[in-house]
Scaffold this active site. Structure first.
Site, short mmCIF file in Angstrom:
data_model
loop_
_atom_site.label_atom_id
_atom_site.label_comp_id
_atom_site.label_asym_id
_atom_site.label_seq_id
_atom_site.Cartn_x
_atom_site.Cartn_y
_atom_site.Cartn_z
N MET A 43 0.57 -1.37 -0.32
CA MET A 43 -0.22 0.06 0.44
C MET A 43 0.84 0.78 -0.36
SD MET A 43 -1.74 0.99 3.41
CE MET A 43 -3.06 -0.11 3.67
N ASP A 45 -0.49 5.12 -1.44
CA ASP A 45 -1.08 7.25 -0.58
C ASP A 45 -2.76 6.55 0.27
OD1 ASP A 45 1.49 7.65 -1.78
OD2 ASP A 45 0.15 8.95 -3.80
N TRP A 69 6.20 -2.37 -5.02
CA TRP A 69 4.87 -1.55 -5.97
C TRP A 69 5.27 -2.11 -7.34
CZ3 TRP A 69 5.68 1.71 -10.01
CH2 TRP A 69 5.22 2.75 -10.20
N ASP A 172 -2.51 12.82 -9.78
CA ASP A 172 -3.19 13.31 -8.11
C ASP A 172 -4.43 14.20 -7.64
OD1 ASP A 172 -1.39 11.55 -7.96
OD2 ASP A 172 0.21 12.58 -7.72
N GLU A 226 3.24 16.38 -5.43
CA GLU A 226 2.50 15.17 -5.53
C GLU A 226 1.63 15.19 -4.02
OE1 GLU A 226 4.76 11.43 -7.05
OE2 GLU A 226 5.16 11.92 -4.98
C1 FRU Z 1 2.76 9.28 -4.60
C2 FRU Z 1 3.15 9.14 -5.58
C3 FRU Z 1 1.03 9.99 -5.99
C4 FRU Z 1 0.99 8.40 -7.61
C5 FRU Z 1 1.37 7.56 -6.97
C6 FRU Z 1 1.78 6.49 -7.43
O1 FRU Z 1 3.21 9.23 -3.36
O2 FRU Z 1 4.02 8.87 -6.12
O3 FRU Z 1 2.00 11.05 -7.15
O4 FRU Z 1 0.64 8.88 -7.82
O5 FRU Z 1 2.34 8.21 -5.50
O6 FRU Z 1 1.53 5.28 -6.47
#
Ligand code: FRU
Length: 496
Positions: A43, A45, A69, A172, A226
């Protein structure tokens, strides 16, 4: 207008992967007791934090196929009280040409009884993660708050606007309503790599019109912003941002990326935000991409990812990674954001112990007072002591402890995890003033985390720590006499 297509299949495949791996994860002693984490795997954001039909919903960036990720899905939990959370089916899965490599971060909003999600569709167009990507903003809708369909009009914002705006890094979206209109702020950067936030307006959540660059870095605020969030709180407009690439400055900005805010006033006609300096929201190691809601009682509540990009995550070898912070209530005092744990967290309290006016000199361990999932509240009268503090998750046999030490000469509080066990090391410091010669700490420990609320939320420090499961001791120390005016501890108990 709304399409289902391959989406449902992708969700079902991911659900199987999670189901097959949940068991392996559940026995891990680092699994949070009362913080949100996945049932299995990765997990990052928080996404789409919202209230919908009398419940709180929180989505999150999720990779349901490994503890690393990867192509992003939206995981989903809901709650009636922000304390007891229920896992729900995955809400969004990459399935269409415009989001094939990930449903990146975004937000949700309720409109006419439906829950709308605006998220970033991510597509890799080559091997360079910095230039070979296409990011667009996409819409999905749900009637029950659980099952989402993607819009046939996607992407609803198909490219970054013209001007000094980087064409690729554009993500985002966070939506809110003001008057009769909907707005969203999107994270971006200039062509020469300065973070900035873009403001859009819409009547219907489908047709979005670019208004302006709402705010941008003055050269000191990183190469990319972000996860922006925008809200009005106690008479101020607040823009929260997660800038990448800020350089360390005195005690600040030592994490890989930062999360903080600028506050001032948004001109809804021009789309320009006039604001003051950037401030951090947390001074520990692990706090990123916070997102907020205004809840049923009008409170502004924030949740953040309690981890940091590229930080060592020892739980990955146990098939999971990442956790959310405790939901924190935000208020503004003397022009600064104050964060405190939501009141409801007290529901978890059990086995209360309380002491008053205990004198400590040297090191004092409280026998029988220990744990790995608890809240500790202490008010320390420093008297003439120059250094003093508290150690948690301590094991003498293993030489482990997580240290909080106040240095009176420099008015600094240090959080040190050099001896916290496995995982990342180091220390962070934050300036803290004593009030009437007293320091007030509220410390939340949960299996592999510590969150410290200092002087009623004036400052907060959060960190992941990975002690041995036997490291549960608590001790206070000081170089001269101090008094623990009040010392209270509760075990916090529940399983997510
Ligand atoms: C922030 C980020 C966002 C993006 C997401 C991808 O942690 O890099 O900008 O949408 O994570 O998982």
């Amino acid at each position: 207008m709304w399409i289902d297509s391959r989406h449902q299949e992708a969700i079902e495949r991911a659900a199987l992967s999670i189901r097959h791996n949940m068991k392996k994860v559940s026995g891990d002693h680092w699994r949070p007791n009362y913080h949100i984490s996945t049932e299995a795997f990765w997990m990052n954001d928080p996404n789409g934090f919202s209230t919908f039909k009398n419940e709180y919903h929180l989505f999150y960036q999720h990779h349901p196929y490994s503890a690393e990720w990867g192509p992003m899905f939206w995981g989903h939990v809901k709650s009636e009280d922000l304390v007891f959370w229920e896992h729900l089916p995955i809400a969004l899965a990459p399935s269409e040409d415009y989001d094939l490599d990930g449903c990146f971060s975004g937000s949700t909003i309720e409109k006419d009884g439906f829950l709308y999600a605006l998220y970033t569709g991510n597509v890799w167009t080559g091997n360079d993660q910095d230039t070979d990507l296409r990011q667009t903003q996409c819409l999905a809708v749900s009637e029950d708050g659980v099952h989402f369909n993607k819009s046939s009009k996607n992407p609803v914002i198909s490219s970054a606007p013209n001007g000094d705006i980087h064409p690729h890094h554009f993500r985002d979206p966070k939506m809110w309503k003001h008057g009769d209109d909907y707005y969203c702020v999107v994270g971006s950067r200039t062509k020469d790599q300065q973070g900035q936030a873009l403001l859009y307006r819409s009547k219907d959540l489908i047709d979005w019109h670019f208004m302006n660059v709402m705010a941008k870095s003055d050269g000191q605020l990183g190469y990319m912003w972000e996860c922006p969030d925008f809200f009005h709180l106690d008479g101020q407009d607040v823009l929260m941002i997660s800038p990448q690439g800020m350089k360390p400055k005195d005690y600040r900005y030592h994490n890989l990326h930062q999360a903080g805010y600028i506050q001032g006033k948004l001109d809804y006609e021009t789309g320009m935000f006039s604001h003051g300096d950037f401030r951090l929201l947390d001074y520990g190691f692990d706090f990123y991409a916070p997102q907020t809601i205004q809840d049923f009682q009008g409170r502004r509540i924030m949740v953040a990812w309690m981890a940091m990009w590229e930080s060592e995550m020892p739980e990955q070898k146990n098939n999971w990674a990442g956790a959310m912070t405790i939901p924190r209530e935000l208020t503004i005092q003397d022009n600064e954001i104050i964060s405190n744990p939501i009141l409801e967290i007290e529901k978890l309290r059990e086995n209360a112990v309380q002491y008053k006016n205990i004198t400590v000199e040297g090191e004092h361990t409280f026998n029988q007072i220990s744990g790995d999932s608890y809240e500790l509240e202490v008010i320390i009268d420093a008297q003439a002591s120059l250094t003093f503090g508290v150690k948690v998750r301590k094991s003498e046999a293993l030489n482990q402890e997580t240290l909080l030490m106040y240095n009176r000469a420099e008015s600094l509080l240090e959080l040190n995890r050099d001896r916290s066990g496995s995982g990342p090391k180091g220390s962070r410091v934050v300036p803290v003033k004593l009030h009437d010669n007293k320091l007030c700490l509220r410390i939340f420990i949960d299996k592999s985390s510590i969150e410290v609320f200092i002087n009623n939320g004036e400052k907060v420090m959060s960190a992941r720590i990975y002690p041995d499961q036997t490291a549960k001791g608590i001790s206070f120390f000081s170089e001269k006499e101090i008094t623990l005016i009040k010392f209270q501890k509760w075990d916090l108990n529940k399983s997510v």
